[in-house]
Enzyme design. Sequence first.
Site, PDB file in Angstrom:
ATOM      1  N   ASP A  44     -26.931  29.699  -7.734  1.00 58.39           N
ATOM      2  CA  ASP A  44     -27.659  30.689  -6.931  1.00 58.39           C
ATOM      3  C   ASP A  44     -29.055  30.912  -7.519  1.00 58.39           C
ATOM      4  O   ASP A  44     -29.852  31.673  -6.962  1.00 58.39           O
ATOM      5  CB  ASP A  44     -26.873  31.993  -6.744  1.00 58.39           C
ATOM      6  CG  ASP A  44     -26.599  32.726  -8.038  1.00 58.39           C
ATOM      7  OD1 ASP A  44     -26.978  32.219  -9.112  1.00 58.39           O
ATOM      8  OD2 ASP A  44     -25.995  33.829  -7.977  1.00 58.39           O
ATOM      9  N   GLU A 182     -24.141  32.382 -20.856  1.00 56.45           N
ATOM     10  CA  GLU A 182     -25.598  32.449 -20.665  1.00 56.45           C
ATOM     11  C   GLU A 182     -26.204  33.599 -21.466  1.00 56.45           C
ATOM     12  O   GLU A 182     -25.684  34.736 -21.456  1.00 56.45           O
ATOM     13  CB  GLU A 182     -25.919  32.645 -19.167  1.00 56.45           C
ATOM     14  CG  GLU A 182     -27.421  32.775 -18.899  1.00 56.45           C
ATOM     15  CD  GLU A 182     -27.804  32.607 -17.436  1.00 56.45           C
ATOM     16  OE1 GLU A 182     -26.926  32.353 -16.594  1.00 56.45           O
ATOM     17  OE2 GLU A 182     -29.009  32.725 -17.144  1.00 56.45           O
TER      18      GLU A 182
END
Length: 275
Positions: A44, A182
């Site tokens: 995304d 992340e």
Amino acid sequence: MKNTVLTFKEAKAKGNKLSMLTAYDYSMAKIIDESGVNGILIGDSLGMVIKGEEDTLSVTVDEIIYHTKAVKRGAKNALIVSDMPFLSYHTSIEDAIYNAGRMVKEGGAHGVKLEGGANVLAQVKAIVAAQIPVMGHLGLTPQSVNAFGGFKVQGKSEETAKQLITDAVALEEAGAFAIVLEGIPAKVAELITRAVTIPTIGIGAGKECDGQILVYQDMLGMFDDFVPKFVKQYANVGKTMKEAIGMYIEEVEKGHFPEDKHTFKIDEEQLKKLY
Ligand code: KIV
């Protein structure tokens, strides 16, 4: 070599590192796939690098499916994972299964990725039960940008680091086949990587992860709105593209392009009839 979820599982067991990149269209997917990556994520992140938005929140299921279809046509060997956008799995378990199913059925994805830990375990279990492989995503999860108060490194305190480890173990127990880590300290990523038997795929999470992923525009030097600390630019393709486009403009302006070899001919006899 065709990559599947088993490739990912075996890589962790054997201690082989996994490489992943994002892709959003046919031509890039073909180049990336032919280069030999293990997996391609239709992230995304396309909200930012394709649509030019400030964050990923506006991305829709239909957009991810559209881009997954294009990537699927170009990628023959990589495992194809589609990102579940913001609000596509938060509203109900049914919505989560339905939207994940669309990514596989309409887009051709081999699996889906969704962000979160304890808060999305029920969704992960339900999607896995529907026979759809799930990749987890912990740490600086971009869909939480507003809750985090910006794109900020996560897991820097004992409490938050412990929560990340607990979440990773819970994601594995819920059936996830891999977890993206992340924007977390490398030492925390290392602890998580040791705590689970599924591969961790790092982005801004240090080298002890079982694999790495980058957004291709970042690593090729094609997106310079901002360059995060964790990005290594392996090329400056943006500069090369600007040089090539500049040459094209100059040649068009000077009448040097197109040349004879780029031009179609008409038979002389036919041509005479036009005058
Ligand atoms: O959206 C995306 O591209 C991602 C990766 C950066 C992990 O989530």
